[in-house]
Design an enzyme around this catalytic site. Structure first.
Site, PDB file in Angstrom:
ATOM      1  CE  LYS A   1      -2.822   1.592   3.501  1.00  0.00           C
ATOM      2  NZ  LYS A   1      -3.795   1.489   4.564  1.00  0.00           N
TER       3      LYS A   1
ATOM      4  CG  HIS B   1      -3.173   4.947   0.647  1.00  0.00           C
ATOM      5  ND1 HIS B   1      -3.199   4.017  -0.370  1.00  0.00           N
ATOM      6  CD2 HIS B   1      -4.215   4.636   1.470  1.00  0.00           C
ATOM      7  CE1 HIS B   1      -4.231   3.204  -0.184  1.00  0.00           C
ATOM      8  NE2 HIS B   1      -4.863   3.552   0.932  1.00  0.00           N
TER       9      HIS B   1
END
Length: 223
Positions: free
Chosen positions: A108, A110
Site C-alpha cells: 500500500k 498510502h
C-alpha cells in the site's frame, strides 16, 4: 473430540458441502484424479464457521505451541480470521484470545503502507492455508514472518493429498507437504488427508464404487 473423529467428520462435512467430490477430474498438475477437493466452495457463513472449528481442533490436537495465526493472501485471509474466532471460543484455550495477521498482495502506498495487516507478527506463528501444491505461498509466508523477527511454527492446511509431484516417469521423492516440512523444519498439520478419505470410502457402502480408483491413484502417486 478425538483426532481421528475430527478427521473423518471433516471428510463427511466436505462431501456434504460438495467440496470433496469423486469422479474423474483433471487437476492443476495435469493428472486425472479420482477425487477433487475445492475449499473455495466453503463459501457461506455456516460452512466457513464449521470449517474454522475443524481447523481449530486440528491445531489443538497437534500439540503445536503457537502464539498467533498468519493467513497468506488471498485464501488464507478468511481462514486466519475465522479460525482465530473458533480458537477464542474453544474450551481447550480457556478464553485465550489468539491474534492473527495477513499480507496484501500489493504494497500500500498510502496511510501506514506496507504489506501486513492485523496483529504484529511475533512469537510462534502458524501459517494457515487450504492445501499445499507447490509450497510457494509457504515460502513467501515464512520470509514475511522471519523478516518480522517472528518464528514460523507450523503450517495448518485442510487436506494433505499425500501425493508426489512430477511426471509419471520422474516422480519426486516426497510430497509437497513433506517437502515443506523438511525445507523449513516445521510440522504441516492437516485436518484430514488422503488416508482419511480412503478410510471413509472403506466404511461407506454408498461410496464403494470409488474405492478402487482412489486406491489405484494412491498406489501410483502416493507417499
Amino acid at each position: 473430540m478425538a483426532d481421528s473423529s475430527n478427521r473423518s467428520e471433516f471428510v463427511r462435512f466436505s462431501l456434504d458441502q460438495g467440496v470433496l467430490r469423486f469422479g474423474r477430474f483433471k487437476v492443476k498438475s495435469g493428472r486425472m484424479s479420482p477425487y477433487f477437493f475445492n475449499a473455495g466452495l466453503f463459501n457461506t457463513g455456516r460452512s466457513v464457521g464449521r470449517l474454522a472449528q475443524f481447523y481449530a481442533q486440528a491445531l489443538i490436537d497437534s500439540g503445536v505451541q503457537f502464539d498467533m495465526l498468519f493467513g497468506p493472501a488471498y485464501k488464507g485471509i478468511p481462514l486466519a480470521a475465522t479460525t482465530a474466532t473458533a480458537l477464542a471460543g474453544h474450551a481447550a484455550l480457556s478464553g485465550r484470545d489468539v491474534p492473527f495477521a495477513f499480507n496484501r498482495k500489493e504494497a500500500k502506498d498510502h496511510g501506514e503502507g506496507g504489506v501486513l495487516v492485523g496483529a504484529p507478527l511475533q512469537g510462534k506463528v502458524v501459517i494457515i492455508d487450504d492445501v499445499i501444491t507447490a509450497g510457494t505461498s509457504v515460502r513467501e509466508s515464512v520470509d514475511i514472518i522471519r523478516a518480522s523477527g517472528a518464528e514460523p511454527a507450523a503450517v495448518l492446511i485442510a487436506l494433505d493429498r499425500m501425493e508426489r509431484a512430477g511426471p509419471d516417469e520422474a516422480l519426486s521423492a516426497h510430497s509437497a507437504v513433506q517437502d515443506v516440512a523438511l525445507t523449513y523444519g516445521m510440522p504441516v498439520v492437516s485436518i484430514a488427508s488422503l488416508a482419511d478419505i480412503m478410510a471413509v470410502l472403506e466404511g461407506d457402502a454408498s461410496l464403494a464404487e470409488h474405492r478402487s480408483a482412489v486406491a489405484e491413484y494412491r498406489n501410483r502417486y502416493g507417499v
